[in-house]
Design an enzyme around this catalytic site. Structure first.
Site, short mmCIF file in Angstrom:
data_model
loop_
_atom_site.label_atom_id
_atom_site.label_comp_id
_atom_site.label_asym_id
_atom_site.label_seq_id
_atom_site.Cartn_x
_atom_site.Cartn_y
_atom_site.Cartn_z
N SER A 160 0.74 -1.18 -0.07
CA SER A 160 0.02 0.01 -0.01
C SER A 160 0.90 1.25 0.16
O SER A 160 0.53 2.28 0.82
CB SER A 160 -1.03 0.04 1.15
OG SER A 160 -0.42 0.35 2.32
N SER A 161 1.89 1.35 -0.85
CA SER A 161 2.67 2.42 -1.08
C SER A 161 1.82 3.72 -1.50
O SER A 161 1.84 4.71 -1.19
CB SER A 161 3.85 2.31 -1.88
OG SER A 161 3.30 1.67 -3.22
N ALA A 177 -1.40 4.36 -0.74
CA ALA A 177 -2.25 4.92 0.31
C ALA A 177 -1.04 5.58 1.12
O ALA A 177 -1.58 6.87 1.71
CB ALA A 177 -2.71 3.79 1.20
N ASP A 200 -6.19 0.20 3.87
CA ASP A 200 -4.80 0.61 3.72
C ASP A 200 -4.85 1.88 4.65
O ASP A 200 -3.64 1.99 5.63
CB ASP A 200 -4.29 0.83 2.36
CG ASP A 200 -4.53 -0.33 1.43
OD1 ASP A 200 -4.73 -1.51 2.05
OD2 ASP A 200 -4.57 -0.08 0.09
#
Ligand code: GLA
Length: 382
Positions: free
Chosen positions: A110-111, A113, A156
């Protein structure tokens, strides 16, 4: 690097149980981890936003009050997305200039988010806007849905904003009620392994949104069979269809939709059981449930690239691995595992050897990282 007045750390997340259900208002669990994105910035009085990235080329150069909604298909879209979602609620006058960097390869943690949350917090700071954590979660997730185009839920963003070191986040995405749960006394030591397949791609171009529609269609089928009122698809969620109704109608539904619903209802049970296992210190059971969750992702939800399935298949029977599953949507990226620290070396060696024997083409991009849970997104004191 230049000296900046502000520094935000937004962690990545892992989700042991409660996968692919947040968009249907299901129950989820998760941790924020001690890897993530760092954003350093100064406030600009003239409203300009100028950013560079240590991971991507090019510079983002926009104005905070620019109302255009054009996506450019590059990392700047996340800056524009955060600005878009925040400016729906507030007048923004001041911008930021700074640098952003990520601490692990991208894919499954979840980079997206994490960067959106960092930008939302930074723009809020620059404009003296105070946001609750839940507001940050909502604004960042709206940016992802409405601007980036991924029809996801709030899993996320919630892990990233609410996480606390050592505690498991348990969130009901329908009511937004959550608990941060201390592990039971007997839980024992564990470390979180992040096993990167070496494969990365954007979720917007995956079957992610298709699966969301399939879940909603399953809900529609059940409501229609039972002569119940139906609502527009964007207001339809499996959570609003009771389990009994699923039991009564599942054999009439097209099998594909029934499988998506089966994942939803079975994941609901697993999250509930998992929370009890965590609280009572039963790591064996917690780990078993994580594996069952991954099996359901493969067979009912039908996601997982061949690479991720290969990694999961290798690790599920390794000594010292309590449990593991695809991280995130499972269309790219990584597998996570909870591992007894005494077995770290053996686990790492076995997975590396067996995976690279099957997929030698990922030798350069494959990697295993060990991480710990941490506190949620925050300003870091210089
Ligand atoms: C991605 C989405 C989340 C969630 C997970 C799967 O990470 O962004 O909202 O649906 O996949 O659990």
């Amino acid at each position: 690097m230049k000296n900046y007045a502000y520094h935000i750390f937004a962690p990545y997340r892992v989700c042991p149980l409660g996968a692919h259900v947040d968009h249907q208002h299901g129950l989820v669990s998760g941790f924020a981890i001690d890897k993530g994105v760092d954003l350093w910035f100064n406030i600009t009085e003239d409203g300009s936003v100028r950013l560079t990235s240590h991971s991507f080329t090019g510079e983002v150069n926009i104005r905070i009050d620019d109302k255009t909604r054009v996506k450019e298909g590059n990392w700047g879209d996340y800056v524009r997305g955060a600005k878009y979602a925040l400016s729906k609620r507030f007048v923004l006058q001041h911008g930021i200039e700074g640098e952003i960097t990520g601490s692990l390869p991208i894919g499954g943690l979840s980079s997206s988010a994490a960067v959106l949350i960092a930008y939302v917090m930074a723009f809020a700071k620059a404009n003296a806007i105070t946001l609750t954590k839940m507001e940050v979660i909502k604004i960042a997730s709206e940016a992802e849905r409405e601007y980036i185009g991924l029809n996801n839920g709030i899993l996320d963003q919630a892990c990233i904003a609410l996480g606390e070191q050592g505690k498991l986040l348990f969130l009901d995405t329908a009511t937004e009620q959550y608990r941060l749960i201390e592990p039971g006394e007997d839980l024992g030591k564990y470390e979180i392994a992040i096993i990167f397949s070496g494969l990365t791609r954007s979720l917007v171009n995956s079957d992610y949104n298709l699966r969301v529609s399939e879940c909603k269609t399953a809900a529609w089928c059940m409501q229609a069979y039972k002569e119940q009122p139906i609502r527009p698809l964007d207001q339809t969620f499996l959570r609003d269809v009771p389990l009994e109704m699923y039991e009564e109608t599942k054999d009439r539904m097209p099998a594909r939709f029934a499988r998506r619903a089966e994942h939803f209802y079975s994941e609901y049970r697993r999250v509930r059981k998992g929370v009890t296992a965590w609280e009572s210190g039963n790591m064996e059971l917690f780990g078993q449930l994580i594996k069952q969750s991954c099996e359901s992702s493969i067979h009912n939800y039908e996601c997982g690239s061949p690479e991720l399935i290969a990694i999961y298949t290798i690790l599920k029977n390794l000594e010292g691995v309590y449990g593991g599953r695809f991280s995130g949507a499972g269309f790219k990226g990584a597998v996570i595992a909870l591992v007894d620290p005494a077995y770290k070396k053996e686990v790492e060696e076995s997975i590396t050897r067996e995976y690279l024997a099957q997929y030698p083409e990922y030798k350069k991009t494959f990697g295993i990282y060990w991480v710990h849970s941490t506190d949620g997104a925050r300003f870091v004191e210089a």
